[in-house]
Each structure stands twice: as structure tokens, then as C-alpha cells.
Design an enzyme around this catalytic site. Structure first.
Site, short mmCIF file in Angstrom:
data_model
loop_
_atom_site.label_atom_id
_atom_site.label_comp_id
_atom_site.label_asym_id
_atom_site.label_seq_id
_atom_site.Cartn_x
_atom_site.Cartn_y
_atom_site.Cartn_z
N HIS A 7 -19.22 22.60 26.77
CA HIS A 7 -18.66 23.46 25.74
C HIS A 7 -17.38 22.87 25.17
O HIS A 7 -16.80 21.96 25.73
CB HIS A 7 -18.40 24.88 26.28
CG HIS A 7 -17.28 24.97 27.26
ND1 HIS A 7 -17.45 24.74 28.61
CD2 HIS A 7 -15.97 25.27 27.11
CE1 HIS A 7 -16.29 24.90 29.23
NE2 HIS A 7 -15.37 25.22 28.34
N GLU A 56 -16.54 28.03 23.11
CA GLU A 56 -15.76 29.04 23.82
C GLU A 56 -14.58 29.44 22.96
O GLU A 56 -13.77 28.60 22.57
CB GLU A 56 -15.25 28.49 25.16
CG GLU A 56 -14.33 29.42 25.90
CD GLU A 56 -13.67 28.77 27.11
OE1 GLU A 56 -12.92 29.46 27.80
OE2 GLU A 56 -13.90 27.56 27.36
N HIS A 75 -12.18 18.13 15.07
CA HIS A 75 -13.03 19.16 14.48
C HIS A 75 -14.38 19.22 15.19
O HIS A 75 -14.75 18.31 15.90
CB HIS A 75 -13.24 18.89 12.98
CG HIS A 75 -13.94 17.60 12.70
ND1 HIS A 75 -13.25 16.42 12.56
CD2 HIS A 75 -15.25 17.29 12.57
CE1 HIS A 75 -14.12 15.44 12.34
NE2 HIS A 75 -15.34 15.95 12.34
N GLU A 117 -17.14 20.46 10.39
CA GLU A 117 -17.86 19.60 9.46
C GLU A 117 -19.31 20.05 9.38
O GLU A 117 -19.92 20.37 10.40
CB GLU A 117 -17.78 18.15 9.96
CG GLU A 117 -18.45 17.16 9.06
CD GLU A 117 -18.30 15.73 9.58
OE1 GLU A 117 -18.83 14.82 8.92
OE2 GLU A 117 -17.66 15.53 10.65
#
Length: 125
Positions: A7, A56, A75, A117
Site C-alpha cells: 500500500h 491508505e 505522486h 497521474e
């Protein structure tokens, strides 16, 4: 030894607003929520339903000032099967913050200013 992505975490100021944004903008679904017994924090794990990777979102009760995102060069990135429809949705939401037509991609910004993105999925030959 084998490492696998599990994550990524983003800290947010308004948890419910952020969950709603990621549900609407990217179709993510809440898979797990943990609230501290004393109410000091909440964690929400969002998934795309296709991969095991999770996003998360962490909310801290005592945090009031916006997070310092620096130059915002870090990002997330999502591929999408219908790039044009995604672009229209994000345009309607007013969350597109940068477009690069030459590269065939754009970025959206969430309520806390984190960028994601968006790129078209590669077509199989």
C-alpha cells in the site's frame, strides 16, 4: 527474498471528503477502516477491485494545518481503460491540475493537494 507492493499512505485533513473524492474520481472502494479507541486517528484502506495494492488514507485528530507536500514531485499513477471518459469526468470535477498532451497524460489533485497521474492503459497487440 521477495518484496511486493502492499500500500501507499497519504495523510489527509478531512477523511470523509478524501474518501468521497477517491471513490468518485478513481472508483476506489473502502475495504478496511480502523479507528483509534481514543479517537486520535483513523485509517481507511481503499482498493481498486483489480489488484491487491491499497491506498491508505490517514486522518489525525489533532492535525489542523495543511501538510507540506514540498514540490509535489511524488505522486500516484493510475492507468485507465477509457482515457477520454476519465478526462471528461475529471474535467467536470474540476480536479485536473496539469496536462501533457504530447505525452498523453494528465494529473488530478485531491482535496489535500496530492497529485495522481492518469495514463491510458496499454493496448495488447
Amino acid at each position: 527474498m521477495n518484496f511486493r507492493f502492499d500500500h501507499n499512505n497519504l495523510n489527509v485533513l478531512d477523511l470523509e471528503r478524501s474518501v468521497a473524492f477517491y471513490q468518485e474520481a478513481l472508483g476506489l472502494r473502502e475495504e478496511k477502516r480502523t479507528n483509534a479507541p481514543d479517537g486520535s486517528f483513523s485509517l481507511v484502506f481503499l482498493g481498486d477491485g483489480s489488484t491487491e495494492h491499497k491506498l491508505e488514507l490517514t486522518w489525525l485528530r489533532d492535525r489542523k494545518e495543511p501538510y507540506n507536500l514540498g514540490d509535489n514531485e511524488i505522486h500516484l499513477c493510475f492507468t485507465v481503460d477509457d482515457y477520454e471518459a476519465a478526462h471528461q469526468l475529471h474535467q467536470k470535477m474540476g480536479c485536473i491540475c496539469y496536462e501533457n498532451d504530447a505525452m498523453g497524460l494528465y494529473f488530478i489533485s485531491d482535496p489535500d493537494g496530492y497529485w495522481t497521474e492518469i495514463v491510458p492503459a496499454k493496448k495488447k497487440a
